[in-house]
Every structure is written in C-alpha cells, then in structure tokens.
Design an enzyme around this catalytic site. Structure first.
Site, short mmCIF file in Angstrom:
data_model
loop_
_atom_site.label_atom_id
_atom_site.label_comp_id
_atom_site.label_asym_id
_atom_site.label_seq_id
_atom_site.Cartn_x
_atom_site.Cartn_y
_atom_site.Cartn_z
CB ALA A 141 -21.42 15.79 7.78
CE LYS A 149 -23.09 12.07 -0.09
NZ LYS A 149 -23.20 12.97 1.10
CB ALA A 177 -23.57 8.83 2.34
CB THR A 178 -23.90 13.94 4.96
OG1 THR A 178 -23.39 14.29 3.69
CG2 THR A 178 -22.81 13.67 6.00
CB THR A 179 -28.16 16.15 3.86
OG1 THR A 179 -27.24 16.36 5.19
CG2 THR A 179 -29.19 16.52 4.01
#
Length: 270
Positions: free
Chosen positions: A217, A75, A42-44
C-alpha cells in the site's frame, strides 16, 4: 442569521461550525455501513527532527483494497507557517480534517491575535480526531502525524495520535500508516541526533523506500512518471515544501546506492 456573523463563539472554529451546522463536521456524518475497503486510503508518513527543525515526508500512493486508486496523492499539508500534518487512513476524511484544522488555527489566531503554542496546536488536533470517532468506528479511520517548529526550544517536535485522539509526543522520529513498521525500522537504523536537514531528508526518503519495499500500500518513487515523495521542512524560517527537482536529486542519489545494495545503507554494528 445575524448571530452567525456577529457571534463567533469561542476561539475554536470547530465549535463554531458545530453550533450552527454540526452536520458539516466530518465526525458528525453517518456512514451507511463499513466503508473501509471501498474508500481510497492514504498510507505511509514519516517525520524526523534535525538540529533546529523537523522534516516530514509522505509517499504518493492511495489504495482501495488491492486497487491502486491514485499514484500522485498529496498527504502532507501545511497547517500554518510553522506546522504541518500528514494523513494516513481514509483519504477523503483525512483531507477534509486537514483543511478544517488549517481554518481552526487561523480562526484562533484572528480571534486572539496570537498563535497557539505547539502543545496547544497538538491538543486542538486531538480534539478534532476524537470528533471523528463515530466515523472511525465504521472504518473511516484517520490517524494524522503532526510536526511543528517550537520557537521556545528552537527545535522540531512530532506528535502522533491514536483513533481516540492523543496526542503522544514522539522523540526524534515517528511513522504512521500501513508501512510504518518498516519505516520505523529504517529510521531507527539511520537516524542520528543533531543531523543536518539535508541528511534527515535522505533518512526519511530511505524510510519511505524501505516501507514501499515491504508494504504494497506504500508507493515507491515513480521514476518513469517523475512522481516523487512529498517532503516538507520546518525550521525557524517556517514551512517550506521541497520542490520536485530537489526531491528528485535526493531520490536519484538514493537509487544509485540501492542499485549497488538493494537493502540500502547499514548502521555500524559498534
């Protein structure tokens, strides 16, 4: 077996599981080797306070190396009525950590008949992150962002963490994940203390857009598939996730601005 149901130990659900089935805890699992590039990440995630609360928003992309493994990943998780957490890092471990943390808070509330303070919640999450350290050393790093409404202050509060735990309370705004460096720049430019929840939602969406603009990403809004960032608002009325229709309205307004100015709104020089 009787003790399992009669003796629930301390107020910590994690300690309870650790006593009877330690292998079920995320941090006690042993990976065969470094797996950081093969497991979806998972990213931002960004968060910012407003007058009387806090907003948390996350993009929807998960990646495994250069491969986009999921376009609609969630997320940001509600952890109780007045708090939430966003995850960046190994997705599977992060989701498992979020679910366990929800049970941890609920377990405490049922045992004690009251909820933890905001600082208490942040410290409980820090303890769980430290428990994941063996997995983190093998590449399965999870670094959450925690946000909550503090009833005593009538304000939103934000806590970030490092791999070893933390927590570190942040002032006004914070960002985590691979796109965080770009998101923080955007937040620094657009954030204003005392802004309304509506305006802060726009600020966080701009931060995610700027992160997606420079970080592969981080996923931007997917207009053709109608996949929008996830946005949560917490205030004295509790946690609520904004419906997709409302987020779409904000995103389309943002895109209208970007059509005329791809770099987005600018802050006044003076």
């Amino acid at each position: 077996m009787g003790n399992l149901f009669l003796d629930t130990g301390s107020t910590s659900f994690t300690e309870f599981v650790g006593s009877y089935a330690p292998g079920l805890l995320p941090g006690r699992l042993q990976a065969a080797g470094a797996a950081g590039e093969t497991i979806p990440h998972a990213t931002t995630i960004v968060a910012a306070t407003f007058a009387g609360g806090v907003v948390m928003a996350g993009d929807r992309r998960a990646t495994a190396g250069n491969y986009i493994s999921q376009k609609d990943m969630e997320k940001v998780f509600r952890t109780d009525d007045y708090s939430c957490m966003g995850i960046a890092g190994a997705a599977s471990t992060g989701i498992e950590l979020a679910r366990l943390y929800c049970v941890e808070l609920e377990h405490y509330e049922k045992r004690e008949g009251r909820t933890l303070s905001v600082v208490g919640k942040a410290n409980r999450l820090a303890t769980m992150i430290r428990g994941n350290l063996p997995m983190a050393m093998q590449g399965l790093v999870v670094v959450p962002l925690f946000a909550a409404y503090d009833e005593e202050r009538d304000a939103g509060r934000i806590f970030s963490y490092d791999v070893g735990g933390g927590p570190y309370e942040q002032t006004n705004y914070a960002a985590i994940g691979s796109g965080s460096i770009f998101a923080r720049g955007s937040l620094k430019k657009l954030y204003r203390e005392g802004a309304s929840a509506e305006d802060v939602v726009t600020v966080t969406l701009n931060a995610l857009y700027d992160a997606a603009d420079d970080d592969s990403a981080t996923g931007g809004p997917d207009v053709t598939r109608r996949i929008w960032p996830m946005v949560a608002v917490i205030d004295d009325e509790g946690f609520r996730r904004l419906p997709d229709e409302e987020v779409e309205r904000h995103v389309r307004q943002l895109l209208d601005v970007r059509m005329a100015d791809p770099d987005g709104p600018t802050a006044p020089l003076r």
